[in-house]
Scaffold this motif. Structure first.
Motif, PDB file in Angstrom:
ATOM      1  N   VAL A 130      65.223  -2.914 -19.497  1.00  0.00           N
ATOM      2  CA  VAL A 130      64.366  -2.066 -18.964  1.00  0.00           C
ATOM      3  C   VAL A 130      64.819  -1.849 -17.481  1.00  0.00           C
ATOM      4  N   LYS A 131      65.252  -0.572 -16.942  1.00  0.00           N
ATOM      5  CA  LYS A 131      65.786  -0.577 -15.686  1.00  0.00           C
ATOM      6  C   LYS A 131      64.288   0.614 -15.308  1.00  0.00           C
ATOM      7  N   SER A 132      63.813  -0.041 -14.124  1.00  0.00           N
ATOM      8  CA  SER A 132      62.331   0.672 -13.462  1.00  0.00           C
ATOM      9  C   SER A 132      61.411   1.074 -14.556  1.00  0.00           C
ATOM     10  N   ALA A 133      61.007  -0.331 -15.120  1.00  0.00           N
ATOM     11  CA  ALA A 133      60.404  -0.136 -16.264  1.00  0.00           C
ATOM     12  C   ALA A 133      59.036   0.595 -16.167  1.00  0.00           C
ATOM     13  N   PHE A 134      58.910   0.238 -15.194  1.00  0.00           N
ATOM     14  CA  PHE A 134      57.156   1.052 -14.694  1.00  0.00           C
ATOM     15  C   PHE A 134      57.032   2.200 -14.914  1.00  0.00           C
ATOM     16  N   LEU A 135      58.492   2.884 -14.127  1.00  0.00           N
ATOM     17  CA  LEU A 135      58.011   3.968 -14.172  1.00  0.00           C
ATOM     18  C   LEU A 135      58.220   4.800 -15.325  1.00  0.00           C
ATOM     19  N   ASN A 136      58.249   4.153 -16.434  1.00  0.00           N
ATOM     20  CA  ASN A 136      58.001   5.412 -18.179  1.00  0.00           C
ATOM     21  C   ASN A 136      56.014   5.161 -18.323  1.00  0.00           C
ATOM     22  N   GLY A 137      55.857   4.486 -17.648  1.00  0.00           N
ATOM     23  CA  GLY A 137      54.613   4.493 -18.707  1.00  0.00           C
ATOM     24  C   GLY A 137      53.352   5.035 -17.808  1.00  0.00           C
ATOM     25  N   VAL A 138      52.728   6.105 -18.779  1.00  0.00           N
ATOM     26  CA  VAL A 138      52.236   6.802 -18.367  1.00  0.00           C
ATOM     27  C   VAL A 138      50.239   6.548 -17.570  1.00  0.00           C
ATOM     28  N   LEU A 139      50.260   7.487 -16.763  1.00  0.00           N
ATOM     29  CA  LEU A 139      48.972   7.335 -16.258  1.00  0.00           C
ATOM     30  C   LEU A 139      47.825   7.587 -16.590  1.00  0.00           C
ATOM     31  N   GLN A 140      46.979   7.305 -16.713  1.00  0.00           N
ATOM     32  CA  GLN A 140      45.489   8.101 -17.743  1.00  0.00           C
ATOM     33  C   GLN A 140      44.478   8.441 -16.783  1.00  0.00           C
ATOM     34  N   GLU A 141      44.857   8.041 -15.456  1.00  0.00           N
ATOM     35  CA  GLU A 141      44.230   8.435 -14.391  1.00  0.00           C
ATOM     36  C   GLU A 141      44.811   9.202 -13.685  1.00  0.00           C
ATOM     37  N   GLN A 142      43.564   9.838 -12.628  1.00  0.00           N
ATOM     38  CA  GLN A 142      44.574  11.009 -11.499  1.00  0.00           C
ATOM     39  C   GLN A 142      44.905   9.784  -9.974  1.00  0.00           C
ATOM     40  N   VAL A 143      45.913   9.678  -9.748  1.00  0.00           N
ATOM     41  CA  VAL A 143      46.475   8.515  -8.751  1.00  0.00           C
ATOM     42  C   VAL A 143      47.425   9.809  -8.074  1.00  0.00           C
ATOM     43  N   VAL A 200      57.298  -7.994 -20.301  1.00  0.00           N
ATOM     44  CA  VAL A 200      57.777  -6.792 -19.492  1.00  0.00           C
ATOM     45  C   VAL A 200      58.576  -6.152 -19.665  1.00  0.00           C
ATOM     46  N   ASP A 201      59.597  -6.430 -19.141  1.00  0.00           N
ATOM     47  CA  ASP A 201      60.402  -4.939 -18.896  1.00  0.00           C
ATOM     48  C   ASP A 201      62.253  -6.078 -19.519  1.00  0.00           C
ATOM     49  N   ASP A 202      62.134  -7.733 -20.413  1.00  0.00           N
ATOM     50  CA  ASP A 202      63.087  -8.121 -20.707  1.00  0.00           C
ATOM     51  C   ASP A 202      62.983  -7.946 -22.053  1.00  0.00           C
ATOM     52  N   LEU A 203      63.550  -7.987 -23.287  1.00  0.00           N
ATOM     53  CA  LEU A 203      63.811  -7.880 -24.653  1.00  0.00           C
ATOM     54  C   LEU A 203      64.765  -8.713 -25.119  1.00  0.00           C
ATOM     55  N   VAL A 204      64.121  -9.937 -25.413  1.00  0.00           N
ATOM     56  CA  VAL A 204      65.207 -10.979 -26.727  1.00  0.00           C
ATOM     57  C   VAL A 204      65.030 -10.569 -27.728  1.00  0.00           C
ATOM     58  N   ILE A 205      66.109 -10.037 -28.896  1.00  0.00           N
ATOM     59  CA  ILE A 205      66.368  -9.546 -29.661  1.00  0.00           C
ATOM     60  C   ILE A 205      67.470 -10.842 -30.699  1.00  0.00           C
ATOM     61  N   THR A 206      66.622 -10.844 -32.303  1.00  0.00           N
ATOM     62  CA  THR A 206      67.612 -11.193 -32.679  1.00  0.00           C
ATOM     63  C   THR A 206      67.589 -11.411 -34.145  1.00  0.00           C
ATOM     64  N   GLY A 207      68.524 -11.106 -35.300  1.00  0.00           N
ATOM     65  CA  GLY A 207      68.508 -10.700 -36.127  1.00  0.00           C
ATOM     66  C   GLY A 207      69.247 -11.069 -37.191  1.00  0.00           C
ATOM     67  N   GLY A 208      69.185 -11.793 -37.756  1.00  0.00           N
ATOM     68  CA  GLY A 208      70.124 -12.143 -39.457  1.00  0.00           C
ATOM     69  C   GLY A 208      71.705 -10.709 -39.821  1.00  0.00           C
ATOM     70  N   ASN A 209      71.617  -9.609 -39.239  1.00  0.00           N
ATOM     71  CA  ASN A 209      72.023  -8.325 -39.190  1.00  0.00           C
ATOM     72  C   ASN A 209      73.007  -7.662 -38.193  1.00  0.00           C
ATOM     73  N   ASP A 210      74.398  -7.760 -37.404  1.00  0.00           N
ATOM     74  CA  ASP A 210      74.254  -8.061 -36.310  1.00  0.00           C
ATOM     75  C   ASP A 210      74.695  -6.567 -36.231  1.00  0.00           C
ATOM     76  N   ASN A 211      74.935  -5.415 -37.189  1.00  0.00           N
ATOM     77  CA  ASN A 211      74.531  -4.142 -37.065  1.00  0.00           C
ATOM     78  C   ASN A 211      74.000  -3.263 -37.386  1.00  0.00           C
TER      79      ASN A 211
END
Length: 493
Positions: A92-105, A177-188
């Protein structure tokens, strides 16, 4: 590029500075990203908040965010290899920029990008920035909700693993964190998931998994291999032992070291640095587990004797630079554990060492070599404590494996070479010799009664966990190393 990405995601809004609020400072961090071979792949600039000035209860509440353990990653790879599945990698590019904050910062305007005419204004953060204490948690909450929207279920045993579908359409996603490892039995199904993620986030599709958390991964028809040859070479170079004469074993047989050594002291910082690096190398090298665990006991006051033992480990690494774990394709792979212990092997405390190794269809997925926390009064007690440790780990692994398969958890085999420990696990016998054992170690009895673990007696010669409890001679060590599945592997491209 970084500023464009931040502004495109609506990370902040320009506001007048609120009263009695000191905005958090920002700084630029520059980094060169390299692949497994050390070739520079990207020059990166990251805008980072000075999160060290934040105060809990004012700027943030909770910071915890789960990530997949390396045991889970190896189990996922071994399961994919046994099923003949391909493993893919997304970032995920710039993953942390997608997180919505609950606090006032509030933060200051970034250096070099202060708006003219608005120099006195500050930025109110709507989404997280790198460096904020709550940024990992905000990103995890966003990713978690997104994957659940896509029909995934979070694993109950490993909260960084997500599952969707069943049978040949089973899809498994591991998150670090921002790395996703994906596997499964069907390529589609995998291609469809990639498109779904690209519609929600800015993603980099890295294709088949080659390099992940320092692990070099090679996939072929024969299975999956995991090694850390490039990292091992860096350790040797930083220790000044590149090109040294190799040794055949990581530790001299019957070597006994003590914290009370009278030898001259050495620099503890350098000693800790080398040992810490070797501990990370153990993630793909079970043959190093005992030796590295042993030299880790002397980090407080290392001497030349201890440093000599460290150099012996490094010389062994030099001779086995391209060794790693090979996961073969084997259908109907079952979970099997080997549990062993030495007896009062620690010179200073007389505590024993637990050795535990778990195999999935002959492929080693997790291992442990650790000094026990209590002094065992007999070899039976030492083996019993080791078996209890194995039972705890095994119950968790069996649950996680069952979730990966979409089945109910099955019994796993626990192989022990001590008949007394097996008898004590099955029945409350030898009361006069076992009544002092801490109640927590009797957990294995409950597992046996509920048929979650099946105990099996094996000969000492067949005990593969022997390599995790003591320093062995060359022939025995090489034999067990081979049976663990640690071989010379081709360098990952």
């Amino acid at each position: 590029d970084e500023m464009t990405s931040i502004e495109a995601s609506g990370t902040w809004e320009l506001v007048d500075p609120p009263r009695r609020v000191k905005p958090i400072g920002l700084k630029w961090v520059y980094k060169t990203k390299k692949d497994a071979t050390g070739v520079i792949t990207k020059h990166k600039a990251r805008l980072v908040a000075k999160g060290y000035v934040q105060q809990q209860g004012i700027d943030f509440e909770e910071v915890f965010a789960p990530v997949a353990r390396l045991e889970s990653v190896r189990l996922l790879l071994a399961h994919a290899a046994s099923q003949g599945w391909a493993v893919h990698h997304m970032d995920v590019k710039s993953a942390f920029l997608n997180g919505v904050l609950q606090e006032q910062v509030y933060v200051e305007q970034p250096p070099g990008f202060v708006l003219r005419g608005h120099e006195n204004k500050v930025l109110h953060l709507v989404k997280a920035l790198y460096g904020l204490r709550q940024a990992p948690r905000a990103w995890y909450a966003k990713l978690d909700s997104s994957l659940i929207e896509l029909g995934f279920q979070r694993s109950n045993s490993e909260h960084a693993v997500y599952l969707r579908g069943s049978g040949d359409h089973r899809l498994v996603v591991g998150v670090y964190v921002d790395d996703l490892v994906i596997t499964g039995g069907n390529d589609n199904d995998i291609s469809k998931f990639k498109e779904e993620m690209k519609s929600k986030f800015q993603m980099s599709d890295l294709g088949l998994l080659h390099y992940y958390l320092g692990l070099e991964v090679t996939q072929s028809e024969a299975g999956i291999t995991v090694c850390q040859s490039a990292y091992a070479a860096k350790i040797l170079e930083s220790a000044g032992l590149a090109g040294c004469n190799p040794s055949h074993t990581p530790m001299e047989p019957r070597l006994k070291l003590s914290k009370q050594s009278s030898a001259p002291a050495v620099d503890p910082t350098r000693y800790c640095s080398i040992v810490g690096s070797l501990r990370y190398l153990v993630n793909s090298r079970p043959d190093l587990a005992y030796a590295v665990g042993y030299i880790s006991r002397f980090m407080e006051k290392p001497t030349t004797e201890h440093l000599t033992a460290v150099k012996r480990v490094l010389r062994y690494v030099a001779g086995t630079l391209h060794f790693g774990c090979h996961y073969q394709r084997r259908k109907e792979a079952r979970l099997v554990c080997y549990s062993d212990s030495d007896m009062a092997g620690d010179v200073d405390t007389r505590k024993s060492t637990t050795g535990v190794g778990f195999f999935l269809g002959g492929n080693i997925i997790t291992w442990q070599s650790q000094k026990q926390r209590v002094v065992a009064l007999s070899s039976c007690e030492a083996e019993y404590i080791a078996a209890a440790t194995a039972a705890c780990q095994g119950v968790w692994l069996a649950r996680l494996l069952a979730e990966l398969k979409g089945e109910d958890a099955s019994t796993f085999s626990l192989k022990i070479d001590n008949e007394s420990a097996i008898a004590l696990s099955r029945n409350p016998v030898f009361h006069d010799r076992s009544k002092h054992i801490d109640v927590k170690f009797h957990y294995i009895r409950e597992c046996v009664e509920e048929n979650r673990v099946q105990l099996q007696s094996i000969r000492t010669e067949e005990q593969l966990a022997d390599i995790l409890t003591k320093a062995l001679g060359r022939e025995r060590f090489c034999e067990l190393r081979s049976r663990l599945g640690v071989h010379h592997v081709k360098k990952a491209h």
